[in-house]
Design an enzyme around this catalytic site. Structure first.
Site, PDB file in Angstrom:
ATOM      1  N   CYS A 139      23.089  59.354  58.160  1.00  0.00           N
ATOM      2  CA  CYS A 139      22.785  60.498  57.280  1.00  0.00           C
ATOM      3  C   CYS A 139      21.912  61.562  57.945  1.00  0.00           C
ATOM      4  CB  CYS A 139      22.148  60.015  55.986  1.00  0.00           C
ATOM      5  SG  CYS A 139      23.286  59.021  55.023  1.00  0.00           S
ATOM      6  N   HIS A 171      18.372  65.991  53.146  1.00  0.00           N
ATOM      7  CA  HIS A 171      19.537  65.115  52.974  1.00  0.00           C
ATOM      8  C   HIS A 171      19.528  64.627  51.523  1.00  0.00           C
ATOM      9  CE1 HIS A 171      22.229  61.844  52.998  1.00  0.00           C
ATOM     10  NE2 HIS A 171      21.298  60.918  53.002  1.00  0.00           N
ATOM     11  N   ASN A 205      25.628  61.457  47.366  1.00  0.00           N
ATOM     12  CA  ASN A 205      25.155  61.427  48.758  1.00  0.00           C
ATOM     13  C   ASN A 205      26.398  61.446  49.648  1.00  0.00           C
ATOM     14  OD1 ASN A 205      24.360  60.593  51.320  1.00  0.00           O
ATOM     15  ND2 ASN A 205      22.891  59.075  50.581  1.00  0.00           N
TER      16      ASN A 205
HETATM   17  O1  UT7 Z   1      21.509  58.076  52.744  1.00  0.00           O
HETATM   18  C1  UT7 Z   1      20.580  57.214  53.378  1.00  0.00           C
HETATM   19  C2  UT7 Z   1      19.331  57.186  52.612  1.00  0.00           C
HETATM   20  N1  UT7 Z   1      19.576  56.579  51.338  1.00  0.00           N
HETATM   21  C3  UT7 Z   1      18.592  56.461  50.472  1.00  0.00           C
HETATM   22  O2  UT7 Z   1      17.525  56.924  50.771  1.00  0.00           O
HETATM   23  C4  UT7 Z   1      18.815  55.693  49.205  1.00  0.00           C
HETATM   24  C5  UT7 Z   1      17.536  54.947  48.855  1.00  0.00           C
HETATM   25  N2  UT7 Z   1      17.590  54.053  47.721  1.00  0.00           N
HETATM   26  C6  UT7 Z   1      17.838  54.429  46.445  1.00  0.00           C
HETATM   27  O3  UT7 Z   1      18.170  55.565  46.190  1.00  0.00           O
HETATM   28  C7  UT7 Z   1      17.630  53.427  45.345  1.00  0.00           C
HETATM   29  O4  UT7 Z   1      16.933  52.316  45.846  1.00  0.00           O
HETATM   30  C8  UT7 Z   1      18.949  52.942  44.687  1.00  0.00           C
HETATM   31  C9  UT7 Z   1      19.590  54.076  43.909  1.00  0.00           C
HETATM   32  C10 UT7 Z   1      19.893  52.402  45.760  1.00  0.00           C
HETATM   33  C11 UT7 Z   1      18.641  51.818  43.702  1.00  0.00           C
HETATM   34  O5  UT7 Z   1      17.711  52.267  42.719  1.00  0.00           O
HETATM   35  P1  UT7 Z   1      16.401  51.437  42.387  1.00  0.00           P
HETATM   36  O6  UT7 Z   1      15.687  52.176  41.356  1.00  0.00           O
HETATM   37  O7  UT7 Z   1      15.699  51.157  43.677  1.00  0.00           O
HETATM   38  O8  UT7 Z   1      17.031  50.134  41.756  1.00  0.00           O
HETATM   39  P2  UT7 Z   1      16.786  48.606  42.157  1.00  0.00           P
HETATM   40  O9  UT7 Z   1      17.676  48.234  43.301  1.00  0.00           O
HETATM   41  O10 UT7 Z   1      15.328  48.317  42.271  1.00  0.00           O
HETATM   42  O11 UT7 Z   1      17.273  47.886  40.855  1.00  0.00           O
HETATM   43  C12 UT7 Z   1      16.536  47.991  39.612  1.00  0.00           C
HETATM   44  C13 UT7 Z   1      17.347  47.300  38.544  1.00  0.00           C
HETATM   45  C14 UT7 Z   1      17.810  45.900  38.944  1.00  0.00           C
HETATM   46  O12 UT7 Z   1      17.832  45.101  37.774  1.00  0.00           O
HETATM   47  P3  UT7 Z   1      16.642  44.070  37.456  1.00  0.00           P
HETATM   48  O13 UT7 Z   1      16.602  43.125  38.629  1.00  0.00           O
HETATM   49  O14 UT7 Z   1      15.404  44.911  37.357  1.00  0.00           O
HETATM   50  O15 UT7 Z   1      17.072  43.454  36.177  1.00  0.00           O
HETATM   51  C15 UT7 Z   1      19.225  46.129  39.412  1.00  0.00           C
HETATM   52  O16 UT7 Z   1      20.025  44.983  39.286  1.00  0.00           O
HETATM   53  O17 UT7 Z   1      18.548  48.055  38.288  1.00  0.00           O
HETATM   54  C16 UT7 Z   1      19.685  47.212  38.479  1.00  0.00           C
HETATM   55  N3  UT7 Z   1      20.756  48.041  39.035  1.00  0.00           N
HETATM   56  C17 UT7 Z   1      21.633  48.689  38.283  1.00  0.00           C
HETATM   57  N4  UT7 Z   1      21.781  48.784  36.947  1.00  0.00           N
HETATM   58  C18 UT7 Z   1      22.783  49.539  36.487  1.00  0.00           C
HETATM   59  C19 UT7 Z   1      21.025  48.288  40.342  1.00  0.00           C
HETATM   60  N5  UT7 Z   1      22.077  49.099  40.442  1.00  0.00           N
HETATM   61  C20 UT7 Z   1      22.474  49.364  39.171  1.00  0.00           C
HETATM   62  C21 UT7 Z   1      23.517  50.133  38.631  1.00  0.00           C
HETATM   63  N6  UT7 Z   1      23.623  50.215  37.294  1.00  0.00           N
HETATM   64  N7  UT7 Z   1      24.375  50.846  39.407  1.00  0.00           N
END
Ligand code: UT7
Length: 363
Positions: free
Chosen positions: A131, A273, A303
């Site tokens: 990226c 980005h 993205n």
């Molecule tokens: O391009 C390169 C650079 N990329 C980035 O910088 C991306 C960086 N990361 C992110 O943008 C975020 O970490 C994500 C969008 C990938 C994930 O968001 P998050 O707020 O960090 O979610 P998480 O992985 O901590 O998950 C929180 C909760 C979890 O449930 P529990 O364990 O709290 O019950 C996940 O299972 O949200 C759940 N979850 C979802 N729920 C509904 C994860 N993905 C989803 C989903 N829909 N798509």
């Protein structure tokens, strides 16, 4: 690595007078997203997610996916064609494509893109920095120009993430979209509008596993039956990547500002980005910039990897947000790990066609 443009020629160099302020200048821009729109609701039909979760956690409402017959070179060629039109030129000396999703692992995609554009015989190669690819590509293209290797370069950031996403991985599948963005750079002077630089670039290979496609290269070979579904698809440890992204994009942006002698408050537009709207707003905050100065089209394209910065620029120039003379700060973070930032004063260009205008026929 911190680099300033233009390079300092040695005092005994006979071309020093010509080269001292030679720089790469943006003279055209173009973007393209494939026609197929995929909404959050559409994803929710086959994935355990919701429009509300995706919008709240990422700022994304929809993205574009290429049709199976459309490859990265097709998206890149259309964005490239639009950038050449915008620059009012039909030839360049080099084509640089930056992508994580090349048409094939061998050969590079750029020669094919050059041929699709009728640019027979020109230098053409790919830059791979995930990226951060567009910022690395900009530095590479600027180098070709500053050293006199090329007078004019077409740089294209293009990615077809839909080809490598694991649609059973809801955390990552909801973030990415497909698209391509391009700029034409010409030889000019460091003090004219459109001149690119200063640059800050960096990497940390110890974070390799945070963002990767595990199989298919020389480390983990791909033979039928050997590779799990997860390993042959894109994977990202989102939470860790999030923290790195905020830190690296902010630090790299600060380093570029310092090199250029710009104060953060002098920046008219931060063009990061498009990783996640929460990341973008935190980076703006870390730099002391109001979030209104942060350019974002992540809501409508997601993205798009190496395409995300040029696509955000195209859309912001197209809707009049970015105007001639504005001071722009680009900053990016991606797999590798890699990061980079660059300063740019926007040039005066003819009206820019929006990236979602699909009137043209993809190559
Ligand atoms: O391009 C390169 C650079 N990329 C980035 O910088 C991306 C960086 N990361 C992110 O943008 C975020 O970490 C994500 C969008 C990938 C994930 O968001 P998050 O707020 O960090 O979610 P998480 O992985 O901590 O998950 C929180 C909760 C979890 O449930 P529990 O364990 O709290 O019950 C996940 O299972 O949200 C759940 N979850 C979802 N729920 C509904 C994860 N993905 C989803 C989903 N829909 N798509």
């Amino acid at each position: 690595m911190r680099t300033s443009t233009p390079p300092a020629p040695g005092p005994s160099d006979p071309t020093a007078a010509v080269r001292r302020d030679r720089a790469a200048v943006v003279c055209g821009v173009g973007g393209y997203v494939p026609p197929r729109v995929v909404t959050n609701d559409e994803l929710s039909r086959f994935m355990d997610t919701s429009d509300e979760w995706i919008r709240k956690r990422t700022g994304i409402s929809r993205r574009h996916f290429a049709d199976p017959g459309q490859a990265t070179s097709d998206l890149a060629a259309e964005a490239g064609r639009r950038a050449l039109e915008s620059a009012g030129v039909d030839t360049v000396d080099a084509v640089v494509v930056t992508t994580t999703t090349p048409d094939r692992s061998c050969p590079a995609t750029a020669p094919l893109v050059a041929t699709k554009l009728g640019l027979e015989g020109v230098a053409a190669f790919d830059v791979s920095a995930v990226c951060t690819g567009f910022v690395y590509g900009l530095a590479s293209a600027a180098g070709l120009i500053a050293t006199g290797v090329a007078e004019r370069v077409l740089l294209i950031g293009a990615d077809t993430y839909s080809a490598i996403l694991d649609m059973e991985d809801r955390t990552n599948a909801i973030i990415f979209g497909d698209g391509a963005g391009a700029v034409v750079l010409r030889a000019g002077h460091a003090d004219e509008p459109g001149a690119v630089g200063h640059f800050d670039l960096g990497s940390d290979g110890s974070g390799e596993e945070l963002i990767m496609v595990a199989a298919g290269g020389s480390r983990q070979r791909k033979s039928p039956g050997d590779v799990s579904r997860q390993d042959e698809h894109f994977s990202m440890r989102g939470k860790e990547v999030y923290r790195h992204a905020v830190h690296r994009m902010s630090a790299s942006a600060r380093a570029a500002l310092e090199l250029g002698g710009w104060k953060a408050e002098e920046v008219d537009h931060l063009v990061p980005h498009q990783a996640n709207i929460r990341i973008l707003h935190t980076v703006a905050e870390e730099l002391g910039l109001p979030k209104e100065r942060c350019v974002s089209n992540i809501g409508s394209v997601g993205n798009t990897g190496a395409a995300s910065i040029p696509l955000a620029l195209v859309d912001a120039v197209g809707d009049g947000t970015v105007k001639a003379g504005d001071r722009i700060l680009l900053t990016a973070f991606g797999g590798g790990l890699t990061w980079g930032a660059c300063l740019l004063r926007w040039p005066s260009l003819p009206p820019v066609r929006p990236s979602h205008d699909n009137g043209g026929t993809p190559a």
